[in-house]
Design a protein around this motif. Structure first.
Motif, short mmCIF file in Angstrom:
data_model
loop_
_atom_site.label_atom_id
_atom_site.label_comp_id
_atom_site.label_asym_id
_atom_site.label_seq_id
_atom_site.Cartn_x
_atom_site.Cartn_y
_atom_site.Cartn_z
N GLY A 27 0.80 -1.23 0.00
CA GLY A 27 0.00 0.00 0.00
C GLY A 27 0.83 1.27 0.00
O GLY A 27 0.29 2.37 -0.14
N ILE A 28 2.14 1.16 0.15
CA ILE A 28 3.00 2.36 0.16
C ILE A 28 3.47 2.65 -1.26
O ILE A 28 3.86 1.75 -1.99
N ALA A 29 3.40 3.92 -1.66
CA ALA A 29 3.91 4.32 -2.98
C ALA A 29 5.42 4.56 -2.86
O ALA A 29 5.87 5.32 -2.00
N VAL A 30 6.20 3.86 -3.70
CA VAL A 30 7.66 3.96 -3.60
C VAL A 30 8.25 4.45 -4.91
O VAL A 30 7.98 3.89 -5.98
N ALA A 31 9.04 5.51 -4.84
CA ALA A 31 9.77 6.01 -6.02
C ALA A 31 11.27 5.89 -5.76
O ALA A 31 11.75 6.24 -4.67
N LEU A 32 11.99 5.35 -6.74
CA LEU A 32 13.45 5.18 -6.62
C LEU A 32 14.13 6.13 -7.61
O LEU A 32 13.94 6.01 -8.83
N ILE A 33 14.91 7.06 -7.08
CA ILE A 33 15.62 8.01 -7.95
C ILE A 33 17.03 7.49 -8.18
O ILE A 33 17.81 7.33 -7.23
N GLU A 34 17.36 7.19 -9.40
CA GLU A 34 18.69 6.64 -9.76
C GLU A 34 18.97 7.05 -11.21
O GLU A 34 18.26 6.63 -12.11
N PRO A 35 20.02 7.85 -11.43
CA PRO A 35 20.26 8.37 -12.79
C PRO A 35 20.68 7.31 -13.80
O PRO A 35 20.46 7.48 -15.00
N SER A 36 21.26 6.21 -13.31
CA SER A 36 21.78 5.23 -14.25
C SER A 36 20.68 4.26 -14.68
O SER A 36 19.77 3.94 -13.91
N GLY A 37 20.80 3.76 -15.92
CA GLY A 37 19.86 2.76 -16.42
C GLY A 37 20.18 1.37 -15.93
O GLY A 37 19.36 0.46 -15.99
N HIS A 38 21.41 1.17 -15.46
CA HIS A 38 21.75 -0.10 -14.83
C HIS A 38 22.79 0.14 -13.74
O HIS A 38 23.49 1.15 -13.75
#
Ligand code: FAD
Length: 394
Positions: A27-38
């Motif tokens: 139920g928690i909305a999670v956003a992951l900020i990471e500039p790399s594609g891998h």
């Protein structure tokens, strides 16, 4: 509305945390900020330097994380506005959070060694963030003539992966023994003792007699300056000219930590050992290499263990429950040769506001062990890598 957690950094800490949050509380909305594609993993990257492993085995994508319902925002976080509880992205978009987790790993401290700046890393690689630097060091070793001197400079504590420089020396020795047997390795160390020292030294004696020399702080190990053009390292006791120089400089938390106000004057981020909440800014948690709060070493194992404990605490805080006391484990495997592994393990719990090691709960590999035990530990190390990367990236 669903509670919102924003995570900065998709490495072992941030990726493991984002997935643990979703698993425990969808139920928690999670956003992951990471500039790399891998992601490019550091563990086992010393084997890439030694030509035992290919770089692509270190790469992990974010598709598994997206499949879990986590939003991967492929950008850099450039600022945090704690009063408004917002993260500012490179394109100036602002993301609101109820809780923010900062897991940016390390930055190299280019002010620490005169002469060692960003440009110098192209001549004297650090290879302490896996990627191009790893391959550069490998190419330099391949290009070196037999009989060359490889110098590795290791920093004082604390730093990312305490046994890492010595594993690197071992695997470079393995490469040299096979390809350039007249060559030598000199480790210049800014401290007087290092992780698993007796095990490493016994292994060097057995596998690479006379090839590796270690010079600690008291005997002139601290590097006080370098000249990248001539690959010269200066210490208080004299100068060393290298054919290949690997400078592992002092480090600090990734820059966003200071920008968010969660790093103190040491460059690291003090945390509460139960919740991993910053001691400096409320509603921001810090995990992994960037955090400092006691005896836990900076490792991928630690970052993953802290991620799971922090995820539980964040959920408890968001849902109005008491976070329980965590018990964390770390194990660091090191390779001295392809079939020669050693390990150190520890258990950590909160004590007097810090993560303290539980006496008698950990330990190292035995000093005297048959070859079969060393081979088993090398295999465990590889299995551990499979497990942890699957847990973090899917
Ligand atoms: P990282 O894994 O570095 O992840 C940080 C992430 O944050 C990066 O992907 C980065 O792009 C991102 N980021 C940074 N700033 C921003 C920003 N402003 N906005 C958005 N994203 C950002 N550990 C072990 O347990 N076992 C081993 O055998 C082992 N071997 C190692 C060997 C070597 C040679 C080295 C160098 C390290 C080794 N380690 C090992 C240590 C391990 O790699 C680190 O401890 C681990 O990666 C720490 O995880 P982290 O999530 O804190 O940081």
């Amino acid at each position: 509305a669903a509670p919102r957690v924003v995570v900065i950094g998709g490495g072992f800490g941030g990726a493991s945390l984002a997935r643990a949050l979703k698993r425990e509380d969808p139920g928690i909305a999670v956003a992951l900020i990471e500039p790399s594609g891998h992601y490019t993993a550091c563990p086992l990257s010393n084997a890439v330097i030694a030509g035992m492993r290919e770089m692509k085995a270190q790469h992990f994508g974010y598709a598994g994380i997206e499949d879990d319902g986590i939003v991967h925002i492929q950008q850099k976080a450039v600022r945090v506005e704690p009063d408004q509880r917002r993260v500012v992205l490179a394109d100036e978009v602002r993301l609101s959070y109820d809780r923010l987790v900062v897991a940016p790993g390390i930055d190299l401290n280019f002010e620490a060694i005169p002469g060692y700046d960003e440009a110098a890393t192209q001549l004297m690689p650090h290879a302490w963030k896996a990627g191009e630097q790893t391959l550069l060091l490998r190419r330099q070793l391949e290009a070196m003539e037999d009989g060359g001197l490889v110098v590795i400079s290791a920093p004082a504590n604390p730093f990312r992966c305490p046994p890492g420089p010595y594993e690197r020396a071992s695997l470079i020795a393995h490469y040299l023994k096979t390809h350039k047997p007249r060559s030598k390795i000199l480790i210049l160390d800014a401290k007087d003792a290092f992780s698993k020292q007796r095990l490493f030294e016994a292994g060097w004696g057995a596998l690479y007699p006379g090839m590796i020399e270690w010079v600690g702080l008291s005997f002139g190990g601290a590097v006080t300056g370098v000249d990248a053009g001539t690959r010269t390292l200066r210490t208080e006791f004299g100068e060393h000219r290298a054919a290949v120089a690997n400078i592992i400089p002092p480090q600090r938390a990734g820059a966003i930590a200071a920008l968010a106000g969660v790093a103190d004057r040491t460059g690291w981020c003090p945390i509460d050992p139960v919740t991993f909440e910053s001691r400096l800014v409320p509603d921001i948690h810090v995990i992994g290499d960037a955090a400092i709060g006691g005896a836990m070493p900076k490792s991928a194992f630690t970052a993953n263990a802290q991620a799971k404990a922090c995820a539980s605490a964040v959920i408890a805080l968001l849902r109005g429950r008491d976070p329980g006391e965590p018990k964390l484990i770390n194990t660091c495997y090191s390779l001295l040769a392809p079939d020669y592994g050693i390990s150190i393990a520890g258990v950590y719990t909160p004590q007097n506001g810090l993560l303290a090691e539980v006496d008698g709960a950990g330990g190292t590999s035995p000093l005297d062990a048959p070859a079969a035990v060393r081979a088993e530990e090398a295999a465990y190390g590889e299995a551990w890598f499979e497990t942890i990367t699957t847990e973090a990236f899917g």
